[in-house]
Every structure is written in C-alpha cells, then in structure tokens.
Design a protein around this motif. Structure first.
Motif, PDB file in Angstrom:
ATOM      1  N   PRO A  31     -38.288 -30.378 -17.290  1.00 56.89           N
ATOM      2  CA  PRO A  31     -37.650 -29.458 -18.242  1.00 56.89           C
ATOM      3  C   PRO A  31     -36.143 -29.365 -17.999  1.00 56.89           C
ATOM      4  CG  PRO A  31     -39.619 -28.466 -17.287  1.00 56.89           C
ATOM      5  CD  PRO A  31     -39.338 -29.711 -16.493  1.00 56.89           C
ATOM      6  N   VAL A  32     -35.413 -29.065 -19.052  1.00 58.76           N
ATOM      7  CA  VAL A  32     -33.963 -28.857 -18.987  1.00 58.76           C
ATOM      8  C   VAL A  32     -33.694 -27.376 -19.205  1.00 58.76           C
ATOM      9  CG1 VAL A  32     -31.771 -29.264 -20.180  1.00 58.76           C
ATOM     10  CG2 VAL A  32     -33.348 -31.176 -19.753  1.00 58.76           C
ATOM     11  N   VAL A  35     -27.747 -22.096 -19.054  1.00 61.39           N
ATOM     12  CA  VAL A  35     -27.262 -21.046 -19.955  1.00 61.39           C
ATOM     13  C   VAL A  35     -26.079 -21.503 -20.804  1.00 61.39           C
ATOM     14  CG1 VAL A  35     -28.099 -19.066 -18.675  1.00 61.39           C
ATOM     15  CG2 VAL A  35     -25.909 -20.062 -18.050  1.00 61.39           C
ATOM     16  N   TRP A  83     -42.504 -24.004 -13.218  1.00 61.86           N
ATOM     17  CA  TRP A  83     -42.827 -25.428 -13.075  1.00 61.86           C
ATOM     18  C   TRP A  83     -42.308 -25.961 -11.743  1.00 61.86           C
ATOM     19  CZ3 TRP A  83     -38.602 -28.661 -12.609  1.00 61.86           C
ATOM     20  CH2 TRP A  83     -37.392 -28.227 -13.174  1.00 61.86           C
ATOM     21  N   SER A 115     -19.754 -24.103 -10.550  1.00 62.32           N
ATOM     22  CA  SER A 115     -19.849 -25.238 -11.460  1.00 62.32           C
ATOM     23  C   SER A 115     -18.551 -25.379 -12.246  1.00 62.32           C
ATOM     24  CB  SER A 115     -20.992 -25.030 -12.452  1.00 62.32           C
ATOM     25  OG  SER A 115     -22.221 -25.016 -11.780  1.00 62.32           O
ATOM     26  N   THR A 117     -18.393 -25.466 -15.228  1.00 64.50           N
ATOM     27  CA  THR A 117     -18.560 -24.619 -16.412  1.00 64.50           C
ATOM     28  C   THR A 117     -18.343 -23.136 -16.132  1.00 64.50           C
ATOM     29  OG1 THR A 117     -20.863 -24.456 -15.809  1.00 64.50           O
ATOM     30  CG2 THR A 117     -20.285 -26.139 -17.446  1.00 64.50           C
ATOM     31  N   TYR A 119     -20.524 -21.428 -14.022  1.00 64.63           N
ATOM     32  CA  TYR A 119     -21.783 -20.940 -13.428  1.00 64.63           C
ATOM     33  C   TYR A 119     -21.595 -20.771 -11.928  1.00 64.63           C
ATOM     34  CZ  TYR A 119     -26.833 -21.079 -12.226  1.00 64.63           C
ATOM     35  OH  TYR A 119     -28.099 -20.807 -11.770  1.00 64.63           O
ATOM     36  N   VAL A 147     -27.518 -33.620 -19.001  1.00 58.07           N
ATOM     37  CA  VAL A 147     -28.351 -32.415 -19.181  1.00 58.07           C
ATOM     38  C   VAL A 147     -28.937 -31.916 -17.866  1.00 58.07           C
ATOM     39  CG1 VAL A 147     -28.973 -32.711 -21.619  1.00 58.07           C
ATOM     40  CG2 VAL A 147     -30.379 -33.802 -19.828  1.00 58.07           C
ATOM     41  N   HIS A 148     -29.078 -32.805 -16.883  1.00 52.89           N
ATOM     42  CA  HIS A 148     -29.594 -32.402 -15.569  1.00 52.89           C
ATOM     43  C   HIS A 148     -28.465 -32.158 -14.559  1.00 52.89           C
ATOM     44  CE1 HIS A 148     -33.804 -32.605 -16.477  1.00 52.89           C
ATOM     45  NE2 HIS A 148     -33.716 -33.844 -16.917  1.00 52.89           N
ATOM     46  N   ARG A 153     -24.661 -32.618  -9.189  1.00 49.39           N
ATOM     47  CA  ARG A 153     -25.145 -31.250  -9.073  1.00 49.39           C
ATOM     48  C   ARG A 153     -25.407 -30.938  -7.608  1.00 49.39           C
ATOM     49  NH1 ARG A 153     -30.666 -30.581 -12.036  1.00 49.39           N
ATOM     50  NH2 ARG A 153     -30.438 -28.422 -11.301  1.00 49.39           N
ATOM     51  N   PHE A 161     -34.949 -23.456  -8.222  1.00 51.80           N
ATOM     52  CA  PHE A 161     -33.986 -24.452  -8.691  1.00 51.80           C
ATOM     53  C   PHE A 161     -32.728 -23.849  -9.300  1.00 51.80           C
ATOM     54  CE2 PHE A 161     -33.827 -28.843 -10.912  1.00 51.80           C
ATOM     55  CZ  PHE A 161     -33.392 -29.453  -9.759  1.00 51.80           C
ATOM     56  N   ALA A 165     -26.925 -25.688  -8.539  1.00 50.23           N
ATOM     57  CA  ALA A 165     -25.930 -25.611  -9.624  1.00 50.23           C
ATOM     58  C   ALA A 165     -25.644 -26.985 -10.221  1.00 50.23           C
ATOM     59  CB  ALA A 165     -24.648 -24.983  -9.111  1.00 50.23           C
ATOM     60  N   LYS A 166     -25.807 -27.080 -11.541  1.00 49.90           N
ATOM     61  CA  LYS A 166     -25.493 -28.319 -12.240  1.00 49.90           C
ATOM     62  C   LYS A 166     -23.983 -28.406 -12.462  1.00 49.90           C
ATOM     63  CE  LYS A 166     -28.820 -27.814 -15.677  1.00 49.90           C
ATOM     64  NZ  LYS A 166     -29.890 -28.383 -16.575  1.00 49.90           N
ATOM     65  N   TRP A 167     -23.462 -29.615 -12.627  1.00 43.79           N
ATOM     66  CA  TRP A 167     -22.015 -29.864 -12.839  1.00 43.79           C
ATOM     67  C   TRP A 167     -21.215 -29.168 -11.731  1.00 43.79           C
ATOM     68  CZ3 TRP A 167     -24.674 -27.097 -16.936  1.00 43.79           C
ATOM     69  CH2 TRP A 167     -25.421 -27.953 -17.749  1.00 43.79           C
ATOM     70  N   TRP A 182     -27.117 -15.652 -12.013  1.00 37.12           N
ATOM     71  CA  TRP A 182     -28.475 -15.146 -12.211  1.00 37.12           C
ATOM     72  C   TRP A 182     -28.788 -13.990 -11.278  1.00 37.12           C
ATOM     73  CZ3 TRP A 182     -30.756 -15.462 -16.475  1.00 37.12           C
ATOM     74  CH2 TRP A 182     -30.693 -16.617 -17.268  1.00 37.12           C
TER      75      TRP A 182
HETATM   76  N1  LIG Z   1     -24.390 -24.867 -14.215  1.00 39.36           N
HETATM   77  C1  LIG Z   1     -25.661 -24.440 -14.260  1.00 39.36           C
HETATM   78  N2  LIG Z   1     -26.497 -24.852 -13.296  1.00 39.36           N
HETATM   79  C2  LIG Z   1     -27.783 -24.461 -13.328  1.00 39.36           C
HETATM   80  C3  LIG Z   1     -28.256 -23.583 -14.335  1.00 39.36           C
HETATM   81  C4  LIG Z   1     -27.341 -23.144 -15.321  1.00 39.36           C
HETATM   82  O1  LIG Z   1     -27.657 -22.359 -16.225  1.00 39.36           O
HETATM   83  N3  LIG Z   1     -26.061 -23.617 -15.252  1.00 39.36           N
HETATM   84  N4  LIG Z   1     -29.571 -23.177 -14.349  1.00 39.36           N
HETATM   85  C5  LIG Z   1     -30.306 -23.304 -13.097  1.00 39.36           C
HETATM   86  C6  LIG Z   1     -31.723 -23.180 -13.349  1.00 39.36           C
HETATM   87  S1  LIG Z   1     -32.319 -21.628 -13.733  1.00 39.36           S
HETATM   88  C7  LIG Z   1     -32.580 -24.234 -13.232  1.00 39.36           C
HETATM   89  S2  LIG Z   1     -34.252 -24.039 -13.323  1.00 39.36           S
HETATM   90  C8  LIG Z   1     -32.057 -25.600 -13.018  1.00 39.36           C
HETATM   91  C9  LIG Z   1     -32.600 -26.516 -14.086  1.00 39.36           C
HETATM   92  O2  LIG Z   1     -32.222 -27.836 -13.809  1.00 39.36           O
HETATM   93  P1  LIG Z   1     -32.744 -28.972 -14.765  1.00 39.36           P
HETATM   94  O3  LIG Z   1     -32.308 -28.608 -16.171  1.00 39.36           O
HETATM   95  O4  LIG Z   1     -32.155 -30.241 -14.281  1.00 39.36           O
HETATM   96  O5  LIG Z   1     -34.251 -28.970 -14.662  1.00 39.36           O
HETATM   97  O6  LIG Z   1     -30.643 -25.668 -13.028  1.00 39.36           O
HETATM   98  C10 LIG Z   1     -30.010 -24.604 -12.367  1.00 39.36           C
HETATM   99  N5  LIG Z   1     -28.619 -24.886 -12.342  1.00 39.36           N
END
Ligand SMILES: Nc1nc2c(c(=O)[nH]1)N[C@H]1C(S)=C(S)[C@@H](COP(=O)(O)O)O[C@H]1N2
Ligand SMILES: [Mo]
Length: 202
Positions: A31-32, A35, A83, A115, A117, A119, A147-148, A153, A161, A165-167, A182
């Motif tokens: 899943p992706v 926010v 998940w 991040s 962005t 985050y 998207v991941h 990350r 998860f 932090a992505k990006w 969060w």
């Molecule tokens: N920059 C950023 N990183 C983030 C998030 C986000 O909203 N923004 N969401 C987190 C949450 S709640 C989850 S479950 C995972 C999801 O990663 P995926 O989309 O690769 O599964 O990224 C995390 N890292």
C-alpha cells in the motif's frame, strides 16, 4: 501430486509468528500512504543533513552518500493501519555510518527525522542506532519509486512504518523529545508494533 506447504502451513513457527498483534499479511501488495502530495525530487536536488547535537553538522549529496559503505535490511515492515509485508530487501546506508561521521554529542537522546516535503517524525536515539535504521534508495534490487519515498527514505523497520519518513532530508539530534507530524496528531511517540503502541497512551 506433492503439495509444497511453504511458510503458510507452518503455523506459529512460520509467517504467523512474524505477524505482530492486530496485523495482517498484505502478501504481494505494498500500500501507498502519505499525507502530502508526492514530490518529484531529482537525485541531483536530494540531500541528507545530520544536524543538531553533533560535533560536525554534515550534508551529503546523492553521490556523496552513495560513496559511503552500503548496508542492507532484509525483513518485514509493519504499518499502523494493520498491514505487514514480509521479506523485503532494502539497500542504502546505515544511520550508524552517518552519525559516526557527524559525531554524536553526549546529550543527544532523540532525533527528529525530516522530509524534503516538511513531514517529521520523532524517535529515541536507541531506535536509530546499533543497526536499527537506514537511509535506503533501493528496494528488492530496484530504485525506490517516488510514491514509496524515492529517491530515498528513512527505514526503521522494527517500529510502525510512519517512523520511516519518505523523501527523507535529514535527522536533527535533540536532548528532549518533541512530537513529529503524526505524533502531534495522536500517534504514539515510540510505535513498537509488538507492543501495539499505535496511539498516545497505548
Ligand atoms: N514524508 C512522509 N513520509 C511518510 C508518511 C507521510 O505521510 N509523509 N507516512 C508514513 C506512513 S503513516 C506510512 S504507513 C509509510 C507508508 O510508506 P509506503 O507508502 O511506502 O507504504 O510512510 C511513512 N512515511
Ligand atoms: Mo501508516
């Protein structure tokens, strides 16, 4: 005809024992979830900075971070939305390598992961040291998709998860804990899936 049972047939000694309480096995799905809008971040514009309570605040470019000794995580990931995904392979660099270069100060007890962005997510220092966390750019042998979190990350797979932090743009070392995005919105400050630390107060 012989039947290969695989992990699914082994009960608690197999896949089930790898599933934290309240989680389900997402199988092939990944899943992706995020926010903000997915940024399109070129590797030439990507940087990673360690600052705050370190001797030498340091920024690495894409090429510079790739020149460091690489490290791999092979294992499972767990999202607070229930998940889990088994047997992933992530390649990147250990956070230990980055913190060793920057030089941790004695009073560094927490980190804020950031991040590109905006985050943020907070973690105790113990959860990102001693082989617990990575900055990763490849998954299962291919570049991480945007998207991941691509180009790179954070990966903290022993915690829910949202800590990954992505990006990712960097880590700020702090003496006191501060809630990230969060965590300000009700999620737990630590987020250990084996203790079901989903929300503040769990
Ligand atoms: N920059 C950023 N990183 C983030 C998030 C986000 O909203 N923004 N969401 C987190 C949450 S709640 C989850 S479950 C995972 C999801 O990663 P995926 O989309 O690769 O599964 O990224 C995390 N890292
Ligand atoms: Mo999540």
């Amino acid at each position: 005809m012989p039947i290969t049972r695989g992990f699914a047939g082994r009960g608690r000694s197999g896949r089930d024992s790898r599933l934290p309480p309240g989680q389900f096995d997402a199988g092939e799905d990944w899943p992706v979830l995020h926010v903000e809008a997915t940024p399109s971040l070129a590797t030439k514009d990507w940087t990673f900075t360690v600052d705050g309570l370190v001797d030498t605040p340091t920024t690495w470019t894409w090429d510079e971070i790739h020149a460091l000794p690489g490290d791999r995580y092979e294992g499972d990931i767990h999202c607070v939305t229930t998940w889990s995904k088994f047997g992933m392979t992530f390649d990147g660099v250990s956070v230990d390598t980055l913190l060793e270069i920057a030089g941790l100060q004695d009073d560094a007890a927490y980190v804020m992961a950031r991040s590109h962005t905006g985050y943020t997510t907070n973690l105790p220092i113990e959860d990102v040291t001693d082989g617990h966390a990575w900055v990763v750019w490849d998954v299962d042998g291919a570049p991480l998709e945007a998207v991941h979190g691509g180009p790179a990350r954070l990966l903290v797979p022993h915690l829910y998860f949202w800590k990954s932090a992505k990006w990712v743009s960097g880590l700020t070392l702090m003496a006191e804990d501060e809630p990230g995005f969060w965590e300000q919105n009700g999620y737990h400050d630590r987020g250990d899936p084996w203790r079901e630390q989903r929300y503040q107060g769990d």
